[in-house]
Design a protein around this motif. Structure first.
Motif, PDB file in Angstrom:
ATOM      1  N   GLN A   1      -5.861   9.772  -0.442  1.00 50.98           N
ATOM      2  CA  GLN A   1      -5.780   9.436   0.972  1.00 50.98           C
ATOM      3  C   GLN A   1      -5.929   7.950   1.227  1.00 50.98           C
ATOM      4  O   GLN A   1      -6.606   7.244   0.484  1.00 50.98           O
ATOM      5  CB  GLN A   1      -6.861  10.194   1.744  1.00 50.98           C
ATOM      6  N   ARG A   2      -5.316   7.534   2.320  1.00 53.15           N
ATOM      7  CA  ARG A   2      -5.482   6.146   2.782  1.00 53.15           C
ATOM      8  C   ARG A   2      -6.822   5.988   3.498  1.00 53.15           C
ATOM      9  O   ARG A   2      -7.415   4.935   3.472  1.00 53.15           O
ATOM     10  CB  ARG A   2      -4.350   5.765   3.717  1.00 53.15           C
ATOM     11  N   ASN A   3      -7.263   7.042   4.158  1.00 45.53           N
ATOM     12  CA  ASN A   3      -8.540   6.991   4.881  1.00 45.53           C
ATOM     13  C   ASN A   3      -9.248   8.331   4.722  1.00 45.53           C
ATOM     14  O   ASN A   3      -8.619   9.376   4.736  1.00 45.53           O
ATOM     15  CB  ASN A   3      -8.309   6.679   6.363  1.00 45.53           C
ATOM     16  N   PHE A   4     -10.545   8.264   4.536  1.00 45.43           N
ATOM     17  CA  PHE A   4     -11.353   9.477   4.384  1.00 45.43           C
ATOM     18  C   PHE A   4     -12.333   9.574   5.546  1.00 45.43           C
ATOM     19  O   PHE A   4     -12.747   8.551   6.103  1.00 45.43           O
ATOM     20  CB  PHE A   4     -12.160   9.422   3.073  1.00 45.43           C
ATOM     21  N   PRO A   5     -12.734  10.793   5.886  1.00 44.22           N
ATOM     22  CA  PRO A   5     -13.793  10.929   6.896  1.00 44.22           C
ATOM     23  C   PRO A   5     -15.080  10.271   6.400  1.00 44.22           C
ATOM     24  O   PRO A   5     -15.311  10.168   5.198  1.00 44.22           O
ATOM     25  CB  PRO A   5     -13.983  12.448   7.015  1.00 44.22           C
ATOM     26  N   LYS A   6     -15.897   9.851   7.306  1.00 46.50           N
ATOM     27  CA  LYS A   6     -17.203   9.272   6.959  1.00 46.50           C
ATOM     28  C   LYS A   6     -18.199  10.403   6.719  1.00 46.50           C
ATOM     29  O   LYS A   6     -18.039  11.512   7.198  1.00 46.50           O
ATOM     30  CB  LYS A   6     -17.710   8.346   8.077  1.00 46.50           C
TER      31      LYS A   6
ATOM     32  N   MET B   1      -7.133   3.032  -5.787  1.00 45.37           N
ATOM     33  CA  MET B   1      -5.761   2.770  -6.211  1.00 45.37           C
ATOM     34  C   MET B   1      -5.254   1.415  -5.740  1.00 45.37           C
ATOM     35  O   MET B   1      -5.608   0.950  -4.667  1.00 45.37           O
ATOM     36  CB  MET B   1      -4.825   3.831  -5.631  1.00 45.37           C
ATOM     37  N   LYS B   2      -4.371   0.862  -6.550  1.00 47.22           N
ATOM     38  CA  LYS B   2      -3.588  -0.302  -6.149  1.00 47.22           C
ATOM     39  C   LYS B   2      -2.379   0.223  -5.383  1.00 47.22           C
ATOM     40  O   LYS B   2      -1.991   1.386  -5.537  1.00 47.22           O
ATOM     41  CB  LYS B   2      -3.128  -1.075  -7.382  1.00 47.22           C
ATOM     42  N   PRO B   3      -1.737  -0.608  -4.566  1.00 47.60           N
ATOM     43  CA  PRO B   3      -0.561  -0.134  -3.810  1.00 47.60           C
ATOM     44  C   PRO B   3       0.530   0.470  -4.698  1.00 47.60           C
ATOM     45  O   PRO B   3       1.146   1.471  -4.321  1.00 47.60           O
ATOM     46  CB  PRO B   3      -0.070  -1.393  -3.094  1.00 47.60           C
ATOM     47  N   ALA B   4       0.783  -0.102  -5.859  1.00 53.61           N
ATOM     48  CA  ALA B   4       1.822   0.449  -6.744  1.00 53.61           C
ATOM     49  C   ALA B   4       1.432   1.839  -7.235  1.00 53.61           C
ATOM     50  O   ALA B   4       2.291   2.722  -7.369  1.00 53.61           O
ATOM     51  CB  ALA B   4       2.061  -0.495  -7.926  1.00 53.61           C
TER      52      ALA B   4
END
Length: 178
Positions: A52-57, A130-133
């Motif tokens: 995921q790009r964003n996870f819940p807190k 992760m890195k963008p690639a």
């Protein structure tokens, strides 16, 4: 008493987030297509990769709180508990969830090797950043895997293809972990 979602098979979670059920032993969920979703505290009977790009807190993982870095992977295995109990609020997620049953691995070389992927352990206390690639490669693999599941009926040939994708995804995760 906490409300726990028992993920006895991958599609329990797919149904929870209103994602399509593509195969009885594998769920490939693209959060961008099903958001908003509700959080859930899960007891896993399956393996899972949450990419995921964003996870819940304030996620829990085992008996402790866990802060997940954005743009990362959380890996879980059968017998673990993690997530966040449903607080009634909608959550907009971007990324993927890949859940697969231990039955998919039965009798394969991957069944014997799965223990070598240490990132599934409760003792791995950090997410796989992760890195963008790497994000792009995993997204491409998950997109292709999902396409195979949508377009082909379950068969030994399909399972071999899915296991091939799974091996590659796990090797990418292992490289990120090490």
């Amino acid at each position: 008493m906490k409300n726990i979602l028992h993920l006895s098979d991958p599609n329990v979670y797919a149904r929870y987030v209103h994602a399509p059920e593509l195969h009885p032993l594998v769920a490939v969920i693209h959060y961008d297509e099903v958001s908003p979703v509700r959080t859930s505290l899960n007891r896993y009977g399956v393996y899972g990769l949450f990419i995921q790009r964003n996870f819940p807190k304030n996620l829990t993982y085992g008996m402790k709180m866990f802060e997940a870095a954005d743009g990362s992977i959380i890996a879980v295995e059968p017998g673990q508990i993690g997530g966040k109990e449903d607080d009634g609020e909608d959550l907009y997620l971007s990324g993927w969830a890949l859940l697969f049953s231990p039955q998919l691995l039965h009798g394969t070389d991957l069944e014997a090797r799965i223990k070598d992927y240490h990132f599934f352990s409760y003792f791995a206390t950090e997410t796989l950043k992760m890195k963008p690639a790497e994000w792009g490669r995993l997204t491409q693999l998950l997109t292709q895997m999902r396409h195979e599941l949508k377009e082909n009926a379950d068969s030994p040939a399909l399972r071999a293809v899915i296991l091939g994708y799974l091996r590659l995804i796990l090797e990418y995760c292992n490289r990120i972990y090490l």
